[in-house]
Design a protein around this motif. Structure first.
Motif, PDB file in Angstrom:
ATOM      1  N   ASP A   2      35.116  48.222  26.184  1.00 17.52           N
ATOM      2  CA  ASP A   2      34.328  49.341  26.699  1.00 17.52           C
ATOM      3  C   ASP A   2      34.950  50.654  26.224  1.00 17.52           C
ATOM      4  O   ASP A   2      35.843  51.210  26.854  1.00 17.52           O
ATOM      5  CB  ASP A   2      34.272  49.292  28.226  1.00 17.52           C
ATOM      6  CG  ASP A   2      33.395  50.404  28.794  1.00 17.52           C
ATOM      7  OD1 ASP A   2      32.670  51.049  28.004  1.00 17.52           O
ATOM      8  OD2 ASP A   2      33.442  50.634  30.008  1.00 17.52           O
ATOM      9  N   TRP A   3      34.467  51.139  25.088  1.00 23.40           N
ATOM     10  CA  TRP A   3      34.990  52.376  24.518  1.00 23.40           C
ATOM     11  C   TRP A   3      34.250  53.605  25.036  1.00 23.40           C
ATOM     12  O   TRP A   3      34.765  54.730  24.923  1.00 23.40           O
ATOM     13  CB  TRP A   3      34.899  52.345  22.984  1.00 23.40           C
ATOM     14  CG  TRP A   3      33.501  52.162  22.473  1.00 23.40           C
ATOM     15  CD1 TRP A   3      32.882  50.983  22.190  1.00 23.40           C
ATOM     16  CD2 TRP A   3      32.545  53.192  22.198  1.00 23.40           C
ATOM     17  NE1 TRP A   3      31.605  51.199  21.750  1.00 23.40           N
ATOM     18  CE2 TRP A   3      31.364  52.543  21.737  1.00 23.40           C
ATOM     19  CE3 TRP A   3      32.559  54.578  22.280  1.00 23.40           C
ATOM     20  CZ2 TRP A   3      30.221  53.256  21.381  1.00 23.40           C
ATOM     21  CZ3 TRP A   3      31.417  55.283  21.913  1.00 23.40           C
ATOM     22  CH2 TRP A   3      30.273  54.632  21.473  1.00 23.40           C
ATOM     23  N   LYS A   4      33.052  53.404  25.582  1.00 27.33           N
ATOM     24  CA  LYS A   4      32.201  54.556  25.888  1.00 27.33           C
ATOM     25  C   LYS A   4      32.804  55.472  26.948  1.00 27.33           C
ATOM     26  O   LYS A   4      32.695  56.701  26.858  1.00 27.33           O
ATOM     27  CB  LYS A   4      30.819  54.081  26.316  1.00 27.33           C
ATOM     28  CG  LYS A   4      30.041  53.436  25.162  1.00 27.33           C
ATOM     29  CD  LYS A   4      28.619  53.094  25.558  1.00 27.33           C
ATOM     30  CE  LYS A   4      27.857  52.511  24.372  1.00 27.33           C
ATOM     31  NZ  LYS A   4      26.469  52.155  24.730  1.00 27.33           N
ATOM     32  N   GLN A   5      33.451  54.895  27.966  1.00 22.19           N
ATOM     33  CA  GLN A   5      34.050  55.756  28.986  1.00 22.19           C
ATOM     34  C   GLN A   5      35.154  56.612  28.384  1.00 22.19           C
ATOM     35  O   GLN A   5      35.346  57.773  28.765  1.00 22.19           O
ATOM     36  CB  GLN A   5      34.606  54.907  30.132  1.00 22.19           C
ATOM     37  CG  GLN A   5      35.726  53.951  29.732  1.00 22.19           C
ATOM     38  CD  GLN A   5      36.347  53.258  30.933  1.00 22.19           C
ATOM     39  OE1 GLN A   5      36.337  53.791  32.042  1.00 22.19           O
ATOM     40  NE2 GLN A   5      36.887  52.066  30.720  1.00 22.19           N
ATOM     41  N   ALA A   7      35.206  57.677  25.223  1.00 21.86           N
ATOM     42  CA  ALA A   7      34.551  58.703  24.414  1.00 21.86           C
ATOM     43  C   ALA A   7      34.015  59.829  25.296  1.00 21.86           C
ATOM     44  O   ALA A   7      34.085  61.009  24.933  1.00 21.86           O
ATOM     45  CB  ALA A   7      33.432  58.088  23.587  1.00 21.86           C
ATOM     46  N   SER A  27      29.260  59.876  21.807  1.00 19.99           N
ATOM     47  CA  SER A  27      28.502  58.730  21.298  1.00 19.99           C
ATOM     48  C   SER A  27      29.101  58.099  20.045  1.00 19.99           C
ATOM     49  O   SER A  27      28.592  57.072  19.584  1.00 19.99           O
ATOM     50  CB  SER A  27      27.056  59.147  20.996  1.00 19.99           C
ATOM     51  OG  SER A  27      27.003  60.103  19.950  1.00 19.99           O
ATOM     52  N   PRO A  29      31.955  55.971  18.290  1.00 20.52           N
ATOM     53  CA  PRO A  29      33.096  55.088  18.580  1.00 20.52           C
ATOM     54  C   PRO A  29      34.266  55.392  17.648  1.00 20.52           C
ATOM     55  O   PRO A  29      34.478  54.717  16.635  1.00 20.52           O
ATOM     56  CB  PRO A  29      32.525  53.692  18.345  1.00 20.52           C
ATOM     57  CG  PRO A  29      31.430  53.879  17.338  1.00 20.52           C
ATOM     58  CD  PRO A  29      30.851  55.246  17.610  1.00 20.52           C
ATOM     59  N   TYR A  63      41.004  58.015  21.376  1.00 22.32           N
ATOM     60  CA  TYR A  63      40.221  58.932  22.210  1.00 22.32           C
ATOM     61  C   TYR A  63      41.095  59.999  22.875  1.00 22.32           C
ATOM     62  O   TYR A  63      40.749  60.528  23.914  1.00 22.32           O
ATOM     63  CB  TYR A  63      39.421  58.135  23.230  1.00 22.32           C
ATOM     64  CG  TYR A  63      38.401  57.248  22.545  1.00 22.32           C
ATOM     65  CD1 TYR A  63      37.232  57.799  22.031  1.00 22.32           C
ATOM     66  CD2 TYR A  63      38.642  55.895  22.342  1.00 22.32           C
ATOM     67  CE1 TYR A  63      36.307  57.012  21.360  1.00 22.32           C
ATOM     68  CE2 TYR A  63      37.723  55.098  21.671  1.00 22.32           C
ATOM     69  CZ  TYR A  63      36.567  55.667  21.178  1.00 22.32           C
ATOM     70  OH  TYR A  63      35.652  54.893  20.496  1.00 22.32           O
TER      71      TYR A  63
END
Length: 377
Positions: A2-5, A7, A27, A29, A63
């Motif tokens: 889960d990379w979105k949190q 980012a 948005s 990655p 990130y």
């Protein structure tokens, strides 16, 4: 994974809540652009990190608002063995996102403009600009074939297909553009960059071995007018091959070991010039090509300055005591630095930031602020 949190947290850190760059940062990655990277160990050597092997560190590194070194000398992290310990100068990185956003903001971009990104690197700026304006409006160039191939493949996996060319950007460029943003530093400014700008187009770049961000609007005569921003950035200098040319290592050895032709007591404490950005920038404008080193052993500090003309200087002192200064060669480099520090002390600052710039079509930059003038060529 889960990379979105991660980012989103990065976007929160480097953009304002109402920024139009927030969504692109959130948005993309970024970890996919830096699957492996280099970090320094305690002895100053570079050690390899592999993201898949250390997923937590991968997310923290990718990130965070920091530059991630992907290539040292001629060795890219993607091609290194886990046991490799390499030495040398970084030759490519994923620029920290906060600085990327600042450079994009300096570009004054709007919808429908053609953007040229000089210095593809890991592909971060290209990715963010493609997300916001569409990949059909973005072109990117880099001197390194592997960097171009890797960025092209990794961006394609994100659904992004900008044009990416392998070439020496100080030569001819592959089109004409409304905006050119360089995340490599140059000196002199290539005339081909001005030639590749449409009239009224805007250039954003940095001057090699300084922290100076130059922004300029192209004029009808083929030149440009602008300023040195009241902002700063440090980018790797442009290169023309797989690695930089060797530095002045023999002269640095002389500066470390020899007594000077002239020995004196300096007026100001020893300073790490490389990290005193305003001083470093003015020194480079005054005497282009000075190379630096700095050492600290306990309370003792020593600074070294060398130049290709054979000039060298060594200043050493305990804490903030006046330093003993050894100098040799045709110029007295430490004296030049002290003249700059005199002016900085007397005027409360130097004239660089905010100075006006007039660029002739051949790329020569004429600086002026008040009665101070200088030239970058």
């Amino acid at each position: 994974m889960d990379w979105k949190q991660h980012a989103v947290q990065l976007a929160d850190q480097v953009t304002d809540p109402v920024s139009r760059w927030r969504e692109p940062i959130a948005s993309v990655p970024r970890h996919e652009l830096v699957p492996r990277w280099w970090e320094r160990d305690g002895e100053g050597k570079w050690i390899l990190r592999d993201g898949a092997s250390v997923p937590g560190a991968w997310m923290r590194t990718a990130y965070s608002d920091r530059s991630v070194i992907t290539r040292v000398g001629a060795l890219h992290a993607d091609h290194a063995e886990p046991s490799d310990r390499t030495e040398g100068r970084p030759t490519s990185s994923a620029t920290h996102p906060g600085l990327v956003v600042r450079m994009l903001r300096h570009g004054r971009l709007t919808e429908g403009m053609d953007l040229l990104d000089i210095g593809t690197g890991a592909g971060g700026l290209t990715a963010y600009a493609s997300r916001r304006f569409g990949d059909h409006n973005v072109t990117s160039v880099d001197v390194d074939p592997y960097l171009c191939d890797a960025a092209r493949a990794r961006l394609a996996a994100m659904g992004l297909h900008p044009m990416i060319y392998t070439l020496d950007a100080t030569g001819d460029l592959p089109g004409v553009y409304d905006r050119i943003i360089a995340t490599v530093s140059v000196r002199p400014l290539p005339a081909s960059w001005l030639a590749a700008l449409r009239p009224g187009g805007r250039l954003v770049t940095t001057i090699a071995n300084t922290s100076l961000i130059l922004t300029a609007w192209k004029t009808e005569d083929g030149g440009a007018v602008g300023q040195l921003e009241r902002d700063w950035a440090g980018f790797m200098p442009s290169r023309h091959g797989p690695d930089y040319q060797p530095g002045l290592t023999k002269l640095l050895a002389t500066a470390r070991d020899q007594d000077g032709e002239e020995v004196s007591i300096g007026r100001y404490p020893v300073v790490d010039v490389e990290n005193a950005w305003e001083l470093r920038s003015m020194l480079e404008i005054t005497i282009p090509g000075v190379e630096l080193d700095y050492e600290r052993h306990g309370s003792w500090c020593t600074a070294y300055l060398v130049h290709a003309d054979g000039s060298w200087a060594r200043a050493s002192a305990e804490r903030t005591d006046p330093p003993t200064v050894h100098q040799g060669g045709p110029r007295r480099l430490w004296d030049e630095l002290e003249r700059i520090r005199n002016r900085q002390s007397a005027e409360g600052g130097l004239s660089l930031y905010g100075s006006r710039v007039k660029i002739t079509p051949d790329g020569v930059c004429h600086l002026a602020r008040g009665r101070w003038t200088a030239k970058i060529d």
